[in-house]
Structure formats: C-alpha cells, structure tokens
Design an enzyme around this catalytic site. Structure first.
Site, mmCIF file in Angstrom:
data_model
loop_
_atom_site.group_PDB
_atom_site.id
_atom_site.type_symbol
_atom_site.label_atom_id
_atom_site.label_comp_id
_atom_site.label_asym_id
_atom_site.label_seq_id
_atom_site.Cartn_x
_atom_site.Cartn_y
_atom_site.Cartn_z
ATOM 1 N N GLU A 1 7.060 -22.705 34.641
ATOM 2 C CA GLU A 1 7.478 -23.324 33.372
ATOM 3 C C GLU A 1 6.293 -24.115 32.832
ATOM 4 O OE1 GLU A 1 10.085 -23.169 31.121
ATOM 5 O OE2 GLU A 1 8.594 -24.383 30.073
ATOM 6 N N GLY B 1 14.504 -25.629 31.255
ATOM 7 C CA GLY B 1 15.717 -25.328 30.487
ATOM 8 C C GLY B 1 15.422 -24.653 29.166
ATOM 9 N N GLY B 2 14.153 -24.742 28.720
ATOM 10 C CA GLY B 2 13.744 -24.004 27.527
ATOM 11 C C GLY B 2 14.389 -24.468 26.234
ATOM 12 N N THR B 3 14.518 -23.531 25.314
ATOM 13 C CA THR B 3 14.929 -23.840 23.942
ATOM 14 C C THR B 3 16.340 -24.399 23.867
ATOM 15 O OG1 THR B 3 13.600 -21.940 23.282
ATOM 16 C CG2 THR B 3 15.049 -22.867 21.609
ATOM 17 N N CYS B 4 17.295 -23.709 24.465
ATOM 18 C CA CYS B 4 18.706 -24.087 24.314
ATOM 19 C C CYS B 4 18.913 -25.549 24.677
ATOM 20 C CB CYS B 4 19.579 -23.182 25.193
ATOM 21 S SG CYS B 4 21.294 -23.693 25.226
ATOM 22 N N HIS C 1 51.749 -22.957 19.328
ATOM 23 C CA HIS C 1 51.867 -23.657 18.038
ATOM 24 C C HIS C 1 51.643 -25.149 18.242
ATOM 25 C CE1 HIS C 1 53.319 -24.783 14.096
ATOM 26 N NE2 HIS C 1 54.012 -25.753 14.692
HETATM 27 C C1 LIG Z 1 17.680 -24.947 16.439
HETATM 28 C C2 LIG Z 1 18.276 -23.883 17.310
HETATM 29 C C3 LIG Z 1 19.632 -23.883 17.554
HETATM 30 C C4 LIG Z 1 20.189 -22.903 18.361
HETATM 31 N N1 LIG Z 1 21.536 -22.920 18.569
HETATM 32 C C5 LIG Z 1 22.094 -21.964 19.322
HETATM 33 C C6 LIG Z 1 23.485 -21.972 19.580
HETATM 34 O O1 LIG Z 1 24.217 -22.839 19.108
HETATM 35 N N2 LIG Z 1 24.007 -21.014 20.354
HETATM 36 C C7 LIG Z 1 23.211 -20.023 20.907
HETATM 37 O O2 LIG Z 1 23.738 -19.155 21.623
HETATM 38 N N3 LIG Z 1 21.888 -19.995 20.688
HETATM 39 C C8 LIG Z 1 21.306 -20.933 19.919
HETATM 40 N N4 LIG Z 1 19.955 -20.927 19.731
HETATM 41 C C9 LIG Z 1 19.152 -19.873 20.385
HETATM 42 C C10 LIG Z 1 18.937 -20.215 21.868
HETATM 43 O O3 LIG Z 1 18.384 -21.496 21.985
HETATM 44 C C11 LIG Z 1 18.043 -19.172 22.564
HETATM 45 O O4 LIG Z 1 18.517 -17.901 22.248
HETATM 46 C C12 LIG Z 1 18.123 -19.405 24.065
HETATM 47 O O5 LIG Z 1 17.519 -20.632 24.386
HETATM 48 C C13 LIG Z 1 17.582 -18.268 24.890
HETATM 49 O O6 LIG Z 1 16.329 -18.505 25.298
HETATM 50 P P1 LIG Z 1 15.579 -17.706 26.429
HETATM 51 O O7 LIG Z 1 16.345 -17.641 27.696
HETATM 52 O O8 LIG Z 1 15.119 -16.439 25.867
HETATM 53 O O9 LIG Z 1 14.291 -18.610 26.647
HETATM 54 P P2 LIG Z 1 13.953 -20.080 26.185
HETATM 55 O O10 LIG Z 1 15.128 -20.971 26.321
HETATM 56 O O11 LIG Z 1 13.250 -20.047 24.910
HETATM 57 O O12 LIG Z 1 12.952 -20.518 27.349
HETATM 58 C C14 LIG Z 1 11.717 -19.930 27.542
HETATM 59 C C15 LIG Z 1 10.918 -20.851 28.442
HETATM 60 O O13 LIG Z 1 9.740 -20.184 28.850
HETATM 61 C C16 LIG Z 1 8.674 -21.089 28.847
HETATM 62 N N5 LIG Z 1 7.452 -20.283 28.719
HETATM 63 C C17 LIG Z 1 7.102 -19.496 27.669
HETATM 64 N N6 LIG Z 1 5.957 -18.853 27.936
HETATM 65 C C18 LIG Z 1 5.567 -19.271 29.160
HETATM 66 C C19 LIG Z 1 4.455 -18.948 30.004
HETATM 67 N N7 LIG Z 1 3.540 -18.069 29.617
HETATM 68 N N8 LIG Z 1 4.365 -19.552 31.196
HETATM 69 C C20 LIG Z 1 5.316 -20.440 31.613
HETATM 70 N N9 LIG Z 1 6.391 -20.774 30.865
HETATM 71 C C21 LIG Z 1 6.509 -20.186 29.670
HETATM 72 C C22 LIG Z 1 8.957 -21.982 27.652
HETATM 73 O O14 LIG Z 1 8.287 -23.218 27.774
HETATM 74 C C23 LIG Z 1 10.463 -22.112 27.737
HETATM 75 O O15 LIG Z 1 10.825 -23.244 28.504
HETATM 76 C C24 LIG Z 1 19.362 -21.911 18.942
HETATM 77 C C25 LIG Z 1 17.984 -21.924 18.724
HETATM 78 C C26 LIG Z 1 17.441 -22.890 17.912
HETATM 79 C C27 LIG Z 1 15.950 -22.901 17.699
#
Ligand SMILES: Cc1cc2nc3c(=O)[nH]c(=O)nc-3n(C[C@H](O)[C@H](O)[C@H](O)COP(=O)(O)OP(=O)(O)OC[C@H]3O[C@@H](n4cnc5c(N)ncnc54)[C@H](O)[C@@H]3O)c2cc1C
Length: 458
Positions: free
Chosen positions: A33, A38-41, A440
């Site tokens: 990482e 935990g990434g984006t979500c 209901h």
């Molecule tokens: C504002 C916003 C609101 C959202 N709301 C919703 C929602 O309500 N419901 C929903 O289902 N989805 C929602 N989403 C979409 C959802 O967040 C993503 O689809 C979800 O996080 C899936 O991500 P993922 O598993 O592909 O990877 P991500 O969660 O993006 O994680 C990828 C991880 O990989 C790491 N990484 C990347 N490249 C490298 C590398 N080369 N080396 C080491 N680490 C690396 C990154 O730092 C990141 O931590 C939302 C997105 C946004 C932007």
C-alpha cells in the site's frame, strides 16, 4: 523459489479480503500500500461522503423542522470543523482497522510503498524485488484531470481534498453533473454554499432514464443549486480572489464566477506507474487493465480486481471481484463477472437505487416488455415522513415474466432496490415478488402493489 506465493498491490476493497482467504489456505502473501490503507472507499470515497451526506441531511431536516411542528428558534448553522471531525471519527477507525487487520494477519507481510512490476512475476517495492507466481492488482483509480485551458493556473479540488474541507466554500463550482458531483453539490448546498453544477451532456446523470435525470435536476434546483446542463467548459481563470469558469452552450459563451472549483468529471485507473509494460499486461486505450470473465489478465498468473479493470466502479463490484477470484482459485467454484447484475445507488436525498436495465435499455432490446411506475407521493410511508419526491419504476420481460430492471428514486430507494435485485438474482418471475407480504408502513410494501399495475411498454 519465489519469495511469496502471492503478491497483492493495493489495499482497496478486494486486496485485503483476498489476502485473508489466501493465508487461510496456507499461502504466503505480500501486500503493498503506497498511501492510505483501505483505499478510496474508506478514505476519500464512500465512507467520508456518506458521513457528509448525513450531516447535510441533518441540516436540511433542521431547516424544515417547522414542517414537522418542531420549533428550533434561530437560524440553523453548520459547524464545518465539527462536520469534518465527525467524518474523521468514522473514517479513521475503518482505515486503522484495515491496517491492523493486515499487519496482524499471519502469513501476510505488509509493505508500505509503491509496487511496480519489473518482470511478469516480479514486483519492486521500497528498493526490494519480490517474486511470486500469483500477482493480484487492486490499485484503484483517481479523479481524472481534464485538459481545460487555464486549469493549471487555478486552485482546484478533487474528491480527495474535498472530503477534508473544514470551512464553508462561499460559492462552489462543480464540473461534472454525475454521481460524485451531485452528491457533493447537494451536500455543500445544504451546508450553506452557493453551488453551481456544470454538465456538458444535455442532462444530469445521463446514463439514467430521462425522467429520472429531470426529477433529480428538479429537486436539486428546488434546493437552490444552479444546474447548467449542455454546457461545455472551455477555460478557467483567476479573477481577483475568485475563479471564473467559461462555458459554451448552444454556441453562446458565458462565465460562472465562484470561490472554489471541484472537478468531478470521471476517474482514471492507477495503472500508469505500475510497470505494466515490464510484465506485458495489456490495458485498453484509457489505461484499464483488460481482464477475462474471471478477472485474469492476458499474462498468466496476473489478475486485476476493482476499479482498475474497468468492469465496475463501485465498492461492491470490487468486493464481488474478490469473491470471483477467491471462488475460482480456492473453492473450485467457477464464478464470473457476467453472473452479476448491474446495481448501484446515487446518494442524493432522496437517493436513487438502480438494478439492471433502464427503460431506454429495455426499449433498445426490442423485445416485448411491461412497465410499472409509482410516484412517491402515493407511498404512505413517504407522506408520513414528509419526503415524497421521486418515483419508482420496474421493467419486466413480457414472456419470461422476469424482472429486467428497476429505478427507485425516492425515500430509501437505495434499500428498497434490494428486494427487486434479489428476485432478479433468483431468476424468479415477478409474480413471486407480487405475492410476497411486505411490512407496513414501508416503501418496499408498495413493490408488490406496483407489480399489479404492469402494462405494456409502448
Ligand atoms: C467521492 C466518491 C464517492 C464514492 N461513493 C461510492 C459509494 O457510495 N458506493 C460505492 O459502491 N462506491 C463509491 N465510490 C467508488 C468506490 O470508492 C471504489 O469503487 C472502491 O473504493 C473500489 O476501489 P478498489 O478496490 O478498486 O481500489 P481503491 O479503493 O481505489 O484502492 C486502491 C489502493 O491501491 C493503492 N495503490 C495504487 N497503486 C499502488 C501501487 N502501485 N503500489 C501500492 N499501492 C498502490 C492506493 O493507494 C489505494 O489505497 C465512490 C468514489 C468516490 C471517489
């Protein structure tokens, strides 16, 4: 001997869960990482935005208190520092939870750094080269930055910075009238900002049915959001302390001047700095990693899961990707991406819950179909709660009687959709749902009733 049985790059929604399944099966795993566990979500997507939606809803209901016979006395104020602190208090434990979970996982080694292929079975991280016969990419996506003239000269926000804002932007201009832009737009309007949403397409959330787009535009406009559709941004520039966005619409140019600019016009996969060329992993022209129905890339022993494979852009699709890969590798269960039914929600208030096809898609299919619509004004639970905006729609194949799709725009639409979705997964005729006795007063109780109104889709 490879250094590990498996390498996982990224700790988004599929990587950590897959790590756990692999170590439970006795495999050794290295997971990498580069930024936030935990990434984006967890950090900049679903979790923070939904806490902000909750704060915005509280402000909205407080302003409407008199509608319910409740006296507040004085103006409703939003303390943005407290809003952010609440958001942080929900996000931080989730992020820390993922980090501790992985670091304490027996058989799993965590590398905090950027992983990059140096060969088809080798990844470099923090100056070391690690090998494995199985490599899983869960690298996610980020906000795309469009090539707008002048953009490099003005400050702008993306979802990443926006979830950390602890002040009220006096006038927020949002480029992009789709899922992310509209959620932020309504949130900040309810916090008290002036909000302008600029969308190039002729309507908001253009992949939805036209009447759904229009209903959403209506309730956002009623809350005071300035919605500009059919508006192409042709440039941005600083004007004193403000930002001017130049728009072209029907051949005429105009400008919107605001204090802050949010870019919400799509995402791009984090695949540009992954050394994919060193491994020979193929991408499409937009950089999404190409995968088959079981998420294998063109390189043997390399899989791509989550947003980076372009097969979904949601937390639940990424999680489902994990389930598919784990089932195929560990359970002799040949699950496939094509088994899943499109499903997602837009978290405006009221929310939109979606499953399967839109009405436009059903029409395009060219086979006989049935449709039923119901205005939320006819739902007693919605009337009782004073939240009657929106409508629900269900589409059915006339001959098989199976449900083809549904849109639930209204109170609890994000939850109601699941009773329809589950019947779709069961491939049962709609009559099964029609005969179900629902509780209901709920919004879901109207779904069986609605099915009694099915009529031919003209
Ligand atoms: C504002 C916003 C609101 C959202 N709301 C919703 C929602 O309500 N419901 C929903 O289902 N989805 C929602 N989403 C979409 C959802 O967040 C993503 O689809 C979800 O996080 C899936 O991500 P993922 O598993 O592909 O990877 P991500 O969660 O993006 O994680 C990828 C991880 O990989 C790491 N990484 C990347 N490249 C490298 C590398 N080369 N080396 C080491 N680490 C690396 C990154 O730092 C990141 O931590 C939302 C997105 C946004 C932007």
């Amino acid at each position: 001997m490879p250094d590990y049985d498996a390498i996982i790059i990224g700790t988004g929604q599929s990587g950590p869960a897959l790590a756990q399944r692999l170590v439970k099966a006795g495999l050794t795993v290295a997971i990498m990482e580069r930024k936030l566990f935990g990434g984006t979500c967890v950090n900049t997507g679903c979790t923070p935005t939904k806490t902000l939606v909750a704060s915005a809803y509280a402000a909205h209901v407080a302003r409407r208190a008199a509608d319910y016979g409740v006296t507040i006395g004085g103006t409703v104020k939003v303390d943005m520092k407290a809003v952010k602190a609440r958001k942080d208090s929900v996000v931080a434990p989730s992020r820390d939870g993922v980090e501790h979970w992985l670091k304490e996982m027996k058989g799993c080694t965590v590398y905090e750094g950027h992983g990059r292929f140096v060969a088809p079975n080798k990844v470099a991280v923090n100056g070391r080269e690690l090998s494995a016969d199985r490599i899983f990419l869960n690298v996610g996506a980020r906000a795309s930055i469009p090539p707008i003239p002048g953009l490099d000269q003005v400050p702008y926000l993306t979802n990443t910075a926006m979830v950390d804002v602890d002040f009220l932007p006096p006038h927020l201009i949002i480029l992009g009238g789709s899922y992310i832009g509209l959620e932020f737009g309504q949130i900040y309007r309810r916090f008290g900002s002036e909000v302008t949403v600029i969308e190039a397409a002729p309507r908001l959330v253009a992949r939805e049915d036209e009447d759904v787009s229009h209903a959403i535009a209506d309730f956002l406009s009623q809350e005071g959001i300035d919605v500009r559709v059919n508006s192409k941004v042709v440039g941005v520039e600083k004007q004193g302390g403000s930002i001017a966005v130049k728009i072209e619409s029907d051949g005429k140019t105009s400008q919107v001047v605001g204090t802050h600019l949010l870019l919400a016009i799509g995402r791009r996969p984090n695949t540009d700095d992954l050394g994919l060329d060193k491994a020979g992993v193929a991408t499409d022209p937009r950089g999404y990693i190409q995968v088959d129905d079981q998420l294998r890339t063109n390189v043997s022993g390399v899989w791509a899961l989550g947003d980076c494979n372009g097969r979904g852009a949601f937390t639940h699709t990424s999680w489902n990707d994990f389930e598919i890969v784990a089932a195929n590798l560990l359970d002799k269960d040949e699950r496939r991406v094509s088994d899943r039914i499109t499903a997602y929600a837009l978290y405006t208030d009221p929310p939109l819950g979606r499953a399967g096809m839109t009405e436009a898609e059903v029409r395009k299919r060219g086979k006989p179909a049935l449709v039923a619509n119901l205005a939320m004004e006819r739902v007693s639970r919605a009337r009782e709660k004073g939240e009657t905006k929106g409508f629900m729609r269900i589409l059915v194949d006339r001959d098989s009687k199976q449900i083809l799709g549904a849109s639930c725009l209204g109170l609890s639409g994000d939850e109601v959709i699941h009773c329809i979705l589950d019947v779709m997964y069961a491939k049962a005729p709609y009559t099964v749902l029609q005969r179900a006795m629902h509780i209901h007063p709920t919004v879901s109780e109207l779904i069986p009733t609605m099915l009694g109104d099915l009529h031919p889709l003209q």
